[in-house]
Scaffold this motif. Sequence first.
Motif, short mmCIF file in Angstrom:
data_model
loop_
_atom_site.label_atom_id
_atom_site.label_comp_id
_atom_site.label_asym_id
_atom_site.label_seq_id
_atom_site.Cartn_x
_atom_site.Cartn_y
_atom_site.Cartn_z
N HIS A 232 29.78 76.36 48.42
CA HIS A 232 28.84 75.32 48.02
C HIS A 232 27.44 75.78 48.35
CE1 HIS A 232 29.29 74.81 52.33
NE2 HIS A 232 28.10 74.25 52.33
N ASP A 234 23.81 73.79 49.80
CA ASP A 234 23.53 72.51 50.46
C ASP A 234 22.53 71.72 49.61
OD1 ASP A 234 25.16 73.40 52.49
OD2 ASP A 234 23.52 74.08 53.78
N HIS A 290 27.50 79.47 49.91
CA HIS A 290 28.14 79.95 51.14
C HIS A 290 29.46 79.22 51.35
CE1 HIS A 290 25.35 76.67 52.07
NE2 HIS A 290 26.13 76.34 53.09
NI NI Z 1 26.59 74.42 53.78
#
Ligand code: NI
Length: 364
Positions: A232, A234, A290
């Motif tokens: 994903h 952020d 990540h």
């Molecule tokens: Ni993250």
Amino acid sequence: MAPVPTFPINVGHIDDVQELNKAKPTTVPERFVQDMADRPKLTANIASSSDIPIIDLSKLMKGDKDEHFSEVMQLKTACEEWGFFQVLNHGIDLNVLETMEKVAKDFFMLPLHEKQKYPMAPGTVQGYGQAFVFSENQKLDWCNMFALGVEPPCIRNPKLWPSNPTNFSEILEIYSKEIRKLCKILLKYIAVSLGLKGEVFEEMFRVAVQAVRMNYYPPCSRPDLVLGLSPHSDGSALTVLQQGKDSSVGLQILKDQTWLPVQPIPNALVINIGDTLEVLTNGKYKSVEHRAVTHKEKDRLSIVTFYAPSYEIELGPMPELVDEKNPCRYRRYNHGEYSKHYVTNKLQGKRTLEFAKIQLNTSN
Ligand code: NI
Ligand code: OGA
């Protein structure tokens, strides 16, 4: 932080990973076994992570002119080419970091019934449980999470702030204040590295939203089959991640189609650019995909702070970063709407940012 979804969801039974691991340490239930294509190839040649940039905050803040300038340039490269860096000499008392780590670990070590006093309702992201699960068929991550909205106070759900460990709330308050200061300082220098005035983000964000998520990854007998946390980016502007002191290596970032591990550096904090900064900078600084992988024998703890603008603000690429060569790549939108979109979709690489992308008809 966690609007209750308006659609009905059935997530089925979600096993608690720590309990699974205690009861049957050599079994990985089907629901945790990733599809072939999504499994982490742990035997593949994982490149060295020594290249992940390191930023010395004391040089940014107090260095002489040359030192300061050279560190700003390093920060610019880190943001432009990596989207991730580790920050040293961040000025936060190590005692604060260590105590936070201790209370987080103590919380995860409580008996399940104690932790379940603070349940994460299906489809929401605050409390103890597994976030981003929306259906019975969805694969599960090998992770227990405990997440709380911290600032502004209106996003807090006081019922989810634990009374055990007794000093948890007090420590989290102190920790969060320190991390908030750090985010403001980093955003100031990130603005400077873009050739903008230092206060630009602070002024734009109004009262910034801050949330914390503690991730606990128990050992897994088959780390090759599971993911600790699915890939994903952020949704935040900036994320600050603290890796537990004796934790295994687990965080990986996707660079040039290769997963690179982020080696914990004692007392450093890992910083990454979130989707919001990608939009604001018109893609000059990108959020980077990540994930977390697990370890056969060792557990791992991470404490992650998400720092983002007030839900009320409208945002889009800053005019200073849009020109003929860099056409506008994202539409304007309300940040609260993006946050809602983010927390009501499963983690799937950078797909959530499609929300804001403008399709360009050029080769850009
Ligand atoms: Ni993250
Ligand atoms: C996250 C995250 C990685 C980790 O919580 O968003 O990316 O190492 N965590 O726990």
